[in-house]
Design a protein around this motif. Structure first.
Motif, PDB file in Angstrom:
ATOM      1  N   LYS A   1       0.839  -1.196   0.000  1.00  0.00           N
ATOM      2  CA  LYS A   1       0.000   0.000   0.000  1.00  0.00           C
ATOM      3  C   LYS A   1       0.880   1.253   0.000  1.00  0.00           C
ATOM      4  O   LYS A   1       0.605   2.209  -0.727  1.00  0.00           O
ATOM      5  N   GLU A   2       1.937   1.240   0.775  1.00  0.00           N
ATOM      6  CA  GLU A   2       2.846   2.382   0.839  1.00  0.00           C
ATOM      7  C   GLU A   2       3.568   2.587  -0.493  1.00  0.00           C
ATOM      8  O   GLU A   2       3.739   3.717  -0.950  1.00  0.00           O
ATOM      9  N   GLU A   3       3.996   1.493  -1.122  1.00  0.00           N
ATOM     10  CA  GLU A   3       4.784   1.580  -2.347  1.00  0.00           C
ATOM     11  C   GLU A   3       3.946   1.810  -3.600  1.00  0.00           C
ATOM     12  O   GLU A   3       4.392   2.485  -4.524  1.00  0.00           O
ATOM     13  N   HIS A   4       2.746   1.220  -3.660  1.00  0.00           N
ATOM     14  CA  HIS A   4       2.007   1.193  -4.922  1.00  0.00           C
ATOM     15  C   HIS A   4       0.673   1.905  -4.892  1.00  0.00           C
ATOM     16  O   HIS A   4       0.032   2.038  -5.935  1.00  0.00           O
ATOM     17  N   ASP A   5       0.201   2.317  -3.749  1.00  0.00           N
ATOM     18  CA  ASP A   5      -1.127   2.916  -3.683  1.00  0.00           C
ATOM     19  C   ASP A   5      -1.173   4.179  -4.525  1.00  0.00           C
ATOM     20  O   ASP A   5      -0.299   5.028  -4.457  1.00  0.00           O
ATOM     21  N   GLY A   6      -2.174   4.292  -5.329  1.00  0.00           N
ATOM     22  CA  GLY A   6      -2.329   5.458  -6.177  1.00  0.00           C
ATOM     23  C   GLY A   6      -1.691   5.312  -7.552  1.00  0.00           C
ATOM     24  O   GLY A   6      -1.887   6.156  -8.415  1.00  0.00           O
ATOM     25  N   LEU A   7      -0.923   4.258  -7.759  1.00  0.00           N
ATOM     26  CA  LEU A   7      -0.299   4.045  -9.068  1.00  0.00           C
ATOM     27  C   LEU A   7      -1.246   3.281  -9.987  1.00  0.00           C
ATOM     28  O   LEU A   7      -1.977   2.408  -9.552  1.00  0.00           O
ATOM     29  N   ARG A   8      -1.180   3.612 -11.240  1.00  0.00           N
ATOM     30  CA  ARG A   8      -1.894   2.825 -12.236  1.00  0.00           C
ATOM     31  C   ARG A   8      -0.937   1.755 -12.750  1.00  0.00           C
ATOM     32  O   ARG A   8       0.262   1.810 -12.490  1.00  0.00           O
ATOM     33  N   MET A   9      -1.467   0.811 -13.492  1.00  0.00           N
ATOM     34  CA  MET A   9      -0.672  -0.314 -13.982  1.00  0.00           C
ATOM     35  C   MET A   9       0.553   0.157 -14.769  1.00  0.00           C
ATOM     36  O   MET A   9       1.666  -0.287 -14.520  1.00  0.00           O
ATOM     37  N   ASN A  10       0.344   1.069 -15.712  1.00  0.00           N
ATOM     38  CA  ASN A  10       1.471   1.499 -16.554  1.00  0.00           C
ATOM     39  C   ASN A  10       2.504   2.273 -15.739  1.00  0.00           C
ATOM     40  O   ASN A  10       3.698   2.200 -16.008  1.00  0.00           O
ATOM     41  N   GLN A  11       2.065   3.008 -14.727  1.00  0.00           N
ATOM     42  CA  GLN A  11       3.001   3.729 -13.869  1.00  0.00           C
ATOM     43  C   GLN A  11       3.844   2.753 -13.050  1.00  0.00           C
ATOM     44  O   GLN A  11       5.041   2.965 -12.861  1.00  0.00           O
ATOM     45  N   ALA A  12       3.219   1.695 -12.562  1.00  0.00           N
ATOM     46  CA  ALA A  12       3.945   0.703 -11.771  1.00  0.00           C
ATOM     47  C   ALA A  12       4.984  -0.012 -12.632  1.00  0.00           C
ATOM     48  O   ALA A  12       6.118  -0.242 -12.187  1.00  0.00           O
ATOM     49  N   LYS A  13       4.631  -0.352 -13.860  1.00  0.00           N
ATOM     50  CA  LYS A  13       5.584  -0.985 -14.767  1.00  0.00           C
ATOM     51  C   LYS A  13       6.771  -0.063 -15.021  1.00  0.00           C
ATOM     52  O   LYS A  13       7.922  -0.480 -14.979  1.00  0.00           O
ATOM     53  N   ARG A  14       6.472   1.194 -15.281  1.00  0.00           N
ATOM     54  CA  ARG A  14       7.528   2.171 -15.569  1.00  0.00           C
ATOM     55  C   ARG A  14       8.433   2.365 -14.356  1.00  0.00           C
ATOM     56  O   ARG A  14       9.650   2.454 -14.494  1.00  0.00           O
ATOM     57  N   LEU A  15       7.839   2.399 -13.163  1.00  0.00           N
ATOM     58  CA  LEU A  15       8.616   2.541 -11.940  1.00  0.00           C
ATOM     59  C   LEU A  15       9.586   1.375 -11.787  1.00  0.00           C
ATOM     60  O   LEU A  15      10.772   1.575 -11.494  1.00  0.00           O
ATOM     61  N   LYS A  16       9.130   0.161 -12.015  1.00  0.00           N
ATOM     62  CA  LYS A  16      10.000  -1.015 -11.914  1.00  0.00           C
ATOM     63  C   LYS A  16      11.122  -0.955 -12.947  1.00  0.00           C
ATOM     64  O   LYS A  16      12.262  -1.281 -12.642  1.00  0.00           O
ATOM     65  N   GLU A  17      10.793  -0.536 -14.160  1.00  0.00           N
ATOM     66  CA  GLU A  17      11.818  -0.416 -15.196  1.00  0.00           C
ATOM     67  C   GLU A  17      12.881   0.601 -14.793  1.00  0.00           C
ATOM     68  O   GLU A  17      14.077   0.360 -14.957  1.00  0.00           O
ATOM     69  N   LEU A  18      12.441   1.728 -14.262  1.00  0.00           N
ATOM     70  CA  LEU A  18      13.389   2.761 -13.844  1.00  0.00           C
ATOM     71  C   LEU A  18      14.250   2.301 -12.673  1.00  0.00           C
ATOM     72  O   LEU A  18      15.446   2.615 -12.615  1.00  0.00           O
ATOM     73  N   GLU A  19      13.665   1.546 -11.746  1.00  0.00           N
ATOM     74  CA  GLU A  19      14.438   1.022 -10.621  1.00  0.00           C
ATOM     75  C   GLU A  19      15.510   0.052 -11.102  1.00  0.00           C
ATOM     76  O   GLU A  19      16.646   0.079 -10.626  1.00  0.00           O
ATOM     77  N   LYS A  20      15.166  -0.800 -12.070  1.00  0.00           N
ATOM     78  CA  LYS A  20      16.146  -1.735 -12.629  1.00  0.00           C
ATOM     79  C   LYS A  20      17.266  -0.993 -13.337  1.00  0.00           C
ATOM     80  O   LYS A  20      18.446  -1.314 -13.179  1.00  0.00           O
ATOM     81  N   GLU A  21      16.899   0.007 -14.138  1.00  0.00           N
ATOM     82  CA  GLU A  21      17.895   0.792 -14.861  1.00  0.00           C
ATOM     83  C   GLU A  21      18.806   1.538 -13.891  1.00  0.00           C
ATOM     84  O   GLU A  21      20.032   1.598 -14.083  1.00  0.00           O
ATOM     85  N   ASN A  22      18.239   2.083 -12.838  1.00  0.00           N
ATOM     86  CA  ASN A  22      19.024   2.790 -11.827  1.00  0.00           C
ATOM     87  C   ASN A  22      20.030   1.847 -11.167  1.00  0.00           C
ATOM     88  O   ASN A  22      21.203   2.196 -10.987  1.00  0.00           O
ATOM     89  N   ALA A  23      19.599   0.652 -10.815  1.00  0.00           N
ATOM     90  CA  ALA A  23      20.502  -0.326 -10.201  1.00  0.00           C
ATOM     91  C   ALA A  23      21.621  -0.716 -11.162  1.00  0.00           C
ATOM     92  O   ALA A  23      22.786  -0.827 -10.761  1.00  0.00           O
ATOM     93  N   ARG A  24      21.288  -0.886 -12.443  1.00  0.00           N
ATOM     94  CA  ARG A  24      22.291  -1.232 -13.456  1.00  0.00           C
ATOM     95  C   ARG A  24      23.330  -0.122 -13.595  1.00  0.00           C
ATOM     96  O   ARG A  24      24.536  -0.377 -13.612  1.00  0.00           O
ATOM     97  N   LEU A  25      22.873   1.120 -13.625  1.00  0.00           N
ATOM     98  CA  LEU A  25      23.796   2.248 -13.751  1.00  0.00           C
ATOM     99  C   LEU A  25      24.681   2.403 -12.518  1.00  0.00           C
ATOM    100  O   LEU A  25      25.864   2.737 -12.634  1.00  0.00           O
ATOM    101  N   LYS A  26      24.134   2.140 -11.355  1.00  0.00           N
ATOM    102  CA  LYS A  26      24.932   2.205 -10.126  1.00  0.00           C
ATOM    103  C   LYS A  26      26.037   1.155 -10.147  1.00  0.00           C
ATOM    104  O   LYS A  26      27.163   1.415  -9.728  1.00  0.00           O
TER     105      LYS A  26
END
Length: 93
Positions: free
Chosen positions: A47-72
């Motif tokens: 609820k804290e992490e995903h509440d208020g997100l739509r499906m496409n926003q959640a997918k995009r958030l996960k993609e950005l988190e993966k990309e951020n980890a890769r760049l780090k």
């Protein structure tokens, strides 16, 4: 699902919406968590992490988190090389 099973963002949002419906019908959180198949702790975290997100926003958030980890990781791998080159350029080798 077995313990430690990862849910996709779409599944999490779907389960959160289902929980909202059941809570609106007057069910208590422990009952709703049992119905959607997660612990209360997981429910509150989701609820804290995903509440208020739509499906496409959640997918995009996960993609950005993966990309951020890769760049780090890439940056961490490049730092020793950068230090060696800097030292060699200064003539202290």
């Amino acid at each position: 699902m077995p313990r430690g099973t990862k849910f996709k963002p779409e599944e999490i949002i779907s389960k959160l919406r289902e929980a909202e419906v059941e809570l609106a019908r007057g069910k208590k959180i422990p009952e709703v968590c049992k119905q959607i198949g997660v612990t209360e702790q997981t429910y509150y975290r989701w609820k804290e992490e995903h509440d208020g997100l739509r499906m496409n926003q959640a997918k995009r958030l996960k993609e950005l988190e993966k990309e951020n980890a890769r760049l780090k990781r890439l940056l961490a791998d490049a730092e020793p090389d950068k230090a060696i080159l800097k030292e060699a350029a200064s003539g202290n080798f």
